[in-house]
Design an enzyme around this catalytic site. Sequence first.
Site, PDB file in Angstrom:
ATOM      1  CD  GLU A  39      -2.757   1.362   2.408  1.00  0.00           C
ATOM      2  OE1 GLU A  39      -2.680   0.539   3.336  1.00  0.00           O
ATOM      3  OE2 GLU A  39      -3.515   2.348   2.419  1.00  0.00           O
ATOM      4  NE  ARG A 264       4.146  -7.938  10.369  1.00  0.00           N
ATOM      5  CZ  ARG A 264       3.509  -7.310   9.364  1.00  0.00           C
ATOM      6  NH1 ARG A 264       2.568  -7.908   8.691  1.00  0.00           N
ATOM      7  NH2 ARG A 264       3.812  -6.075   9.060  1.00  0.00           N
ATOM      8  CE  LYS A 274       3.244   0.043   4.867  1.00  0.00           C
ATOM      9  NZ  LYS A 274       2.685   0.018   3.508  1.00  0.00           N
TER      10      LYS A 274
HETATM   11  P1  ATP Z   1       3.171  -2.428   8.060  1.00  0.00           P
HETATM   12  O1  ATP Z   1       2.659  -3.427   9.032  1.00  0.00           O
HETATM   13  O2  ATP Z   1       4.614  -2.094   8.235  1.00  0.00           O
HETATM   14  O3  ATP Z   1       2.309  -1.213   7.941  1.00  0.00           O
HETATM   15  P2  ATP Z   1       1.898  -3.602   5.823  1.00  0.00           P
HETATM   16  O4  ATP Z   1       1.793  -5.085   5.820  1.00  0.00           O
HETATM   17  O5  ATP Z   1       0.680  -2.842   6.162  1.00  0.00           O
HETATM   18  O6  ATP Z   1       3.154  -3.167   6.671  1.00  0.00           O
HETATM   19  P3  ATP Z   1       1.878  -3.397   2.997  1.00  0.00           P
HETATM   20  O7  ATP Z   1       2.199  -2.225   2.168  1.00  0.00           O
HETATM   21  O8  ATP Z   1       0.482  -3.863   3.049  1.00  0.00           O
HETATM   22  O9  ATP Z   1       2.406  -3.085   4.443  1.00  0.00           O
HETATM   23  O10 ATP Z   1       2.839  -4.612   2.656  1.00  0.00           O
HETATM   24  C1  ATP Z   1       3.104  -5.071   1.371  1.00  0.00           C
HETATM   25  C2  ATP Z   1       3.545  -6.498   1.441  1.00  0.00           C
HETATM   26  O11 ATP Z   1       4.684  -6.618   2.284  1.00  0.00           O
HETATM   27  C3  ATP Z   1       2.469  -7.368   2.042  1.00  0.00           C
HETATM   28  O12 ATP Z   1       2.330  -8.514   1.210  1.00  0.00           O
HETATM   29  C4  ATP Z   1       2.976  -7.748   3.388  1.00  0.00           C
HETATM   30  O13 ATP Z   1       2.602  -9.043   3.705  1.00  0.00           O
HETATM   31  C5  ATP Z   1       4.494  -7.630   3.229  1.00  0.00           C
HETATM   32  N1  ATP Z   1       5.114  -7.249   4.502  1.00  0.00           N
HETATM   33  C6  ATP Z   1       4.909  -6.131   5.212  1.00  0.00           C
HETATM   34  N2  ATP Z   1       5.609  -6.150   6.364  1.00  0.00           N
HETATM   35  C7  ATP Z   1       6.280  -7.326   6.372  1.00  0.00           C
HETATM   36  C8  ATP Z   1       7.187  -7.943   7.287  1.00  0.00           C
HETATM   37  N3  ATP Z   1       7.529  -7.363   8.431  1.00  0.00           N
HETATM   38  N4  ATP Z   1       7.695  -9.149   6.953  1.00  0.00           N
HETATM   39  C9  ATP Z   1       7.356  -9.744   5.800  1.00  0.00           C
HETATM   40  N5  ATP Z   1       6.518  -9.218   4.894  1.00  0.00           N
HETATM   41  C10 ATP Z   1       5.977  -8.020   5.169  1.00  0.00           C
HETATM   42 MG    MG Z   2      -1.070  -3.331   4.971  1.00  0.00          MG
END
Ligand code: ATP
Ligand code: MG
Length: 565
Positions: A39, A264, A274
């Site tokens: 996102e 994760r 984020k």
């Molecule tokens: P955050 O929790 O940091 O806000 P998010 O999952 O909301 O991260 P996205 O932009 O939705 O952020 O993530 C894009 C992709 O990256 C998703 O497929 C998510 O599963 C993966 N991702 C995000 N954070 C991690 C992590 N700590 N380890 C592995 N994959 C991750």
């Molecule tokens: Mg997300």
Amino acid sequence: MAQEKHETGNSTDFIRSIIKEDIRTGRYGGKVITRFPPEPNGYLHIGHAKSIVLNFGIAEEFGGRCHLRFDDTNPLKESMEYVQSIQEDVRWLGYDWGEHLYFASDYFEKLYEFAVDLVKKGKAYVDDLTPEEIRQYRGTLTEPGKESPYRNRSVEENLDLLERMRKGEFPEGSKVLRAKIDMAHPNMNMRDPVMYRIIKAPHYRRGNEWCIFPTYDWAHGQSDSIEGITHSICTLEFEDHRPLYDWFLDQLGIHHPQQIEFARLELTYTVLSKRKLLELVNGGHVDGWDDPRMPTISGMRRRGYTPEAIRDFCNRIGVAKANSVVDVALLEHCVRDHLNKVAPRRMVVLNPLKVVIINYPDEQVEEMEAINNPEDESMGKRKVPFSKVVYIERDDFREDPPKKFFRLAPGREVRLRYAYYITCVDVIKDENGEIVELHCTYDPESRGGWSPDGRKVRGTLHWVSAKHAVPIEVRLYDRLFSVPYPEADKEGRDFKDFLNPDSLKVITAYAEPGLAEAQPGERFQFERQGYFCVDTRDSKPGKPVFNRTITLKDTWAKIEKAQGK
Ligand code: ATP
Ligand code: MG
């Protein structure tokens, strides 16, 4: 651009096993299409790198492809700045999505058609409950939810209301579209989840074309389906959403990707959400998303980490089904491991102590030959000027040396690397008893730092010639947090309470003259000190600013040794 081939991960992990089996049985016609779906509401961090290396790596390994799709369904938090930084970071990590760049916001029309289809099938309805009432009606993990009084509206009424929602006839928060599944379902995600809500804010790509926006749960699976994704790899928290995603796809009767969840990445001494990273940026605790202390890809790049090191780290940690916290020392080890091979050595004195070589001719200057990287002869040699007055590291001298201190001390002989053996004959102090300079003699027979007669010295010091040295700004970065688990405080303190007050120290150091020409982004090992990278933002021609990437002290190697590896 041709995609470069990368070193691959553990080819026996459970995700790869599933994919191999799908290829064997001909599911999806043997095709492998993955995607990385960020996102655009922040910069990418090292956790995203794990997902990128996994998704692009798998596509590469199985002759498939990986899409970059922006899951941009929330107009309130997303922006073009983030879209651009994300593309730059994925490319820098070494991956190429080719022509397969997509935006969920381009699917708004299609998603709306899907929603109309569900309404027509009696599988979705417009609800007038307030967000607060919807929460109350949802029930709990132990109690079933309650059906909304609007749940049994006719298909015609729902179609009419949905269309008018889209046209903007209703105020924000007054209506939502919900899936009609089961308010008593043991999985809370199946209790008539919201699909659309009214948000009257411009979207960074679609402007004011839309005032109803799909929820993540409604958009994600259908976006994967539209793109023909075969394996939709995501993090564990979406495991409980899978039945819902399956339900949507089955009701619509469209292409059905296989969702696979993995744990994760979490790292010690690091925060990877984020929302929290944004808080650090907005609160001025760091100097932007690409502050070299940030766990963002752009921060790590500026700090001097290499894509090779980050990929190596992601491959080493592998993927698993259970959450665990990875020691940040492993990441740092991977960075050292790669920089050791590729970073040329230079001599820089961070905290100078003046040394006068009393028997060296006053005006003489010699060009000493220094090796650029003992790990790689092809990196060649360079000349470093030597003269009567040099700087050494203040730490490399002790008037009263403790046992096991093999560096310089009164009466002791050490090697100045690539130059000469010197012996300390006098210690000069100021009126406060502070050491201001050392007087030494040198052995002209030891030129190049070689023993003239087989006599050994225990210490080898780096140095710079005082009159040739260039002063440089050096930023000594350390970990951003001072505790291993800044997010898990039993007393409920905020993660920001654990910021390391010493995470940045700025000093002036003295460098061998060639470093004045160092270019932004160039990486070096400062002998015996660590790895440093020329800052890409604040350096000026002839005035490079150096960021410390990492010291030479490898705590991970110690851990491995202790474990007998
Ligand atoms: P955050 O929790 O940091 O806000 P998010 O999952 O909301 O991260 P996205 O932009 O939705 O952020 O993530 C894009 C992709 O990256 C998703 O497929 C998510 O599963 C993966 N991702 C995000 N954070 C991690 C992590 N700590 N380890 C592995 N994959 C991750
Ligand atoms: Mg997300």
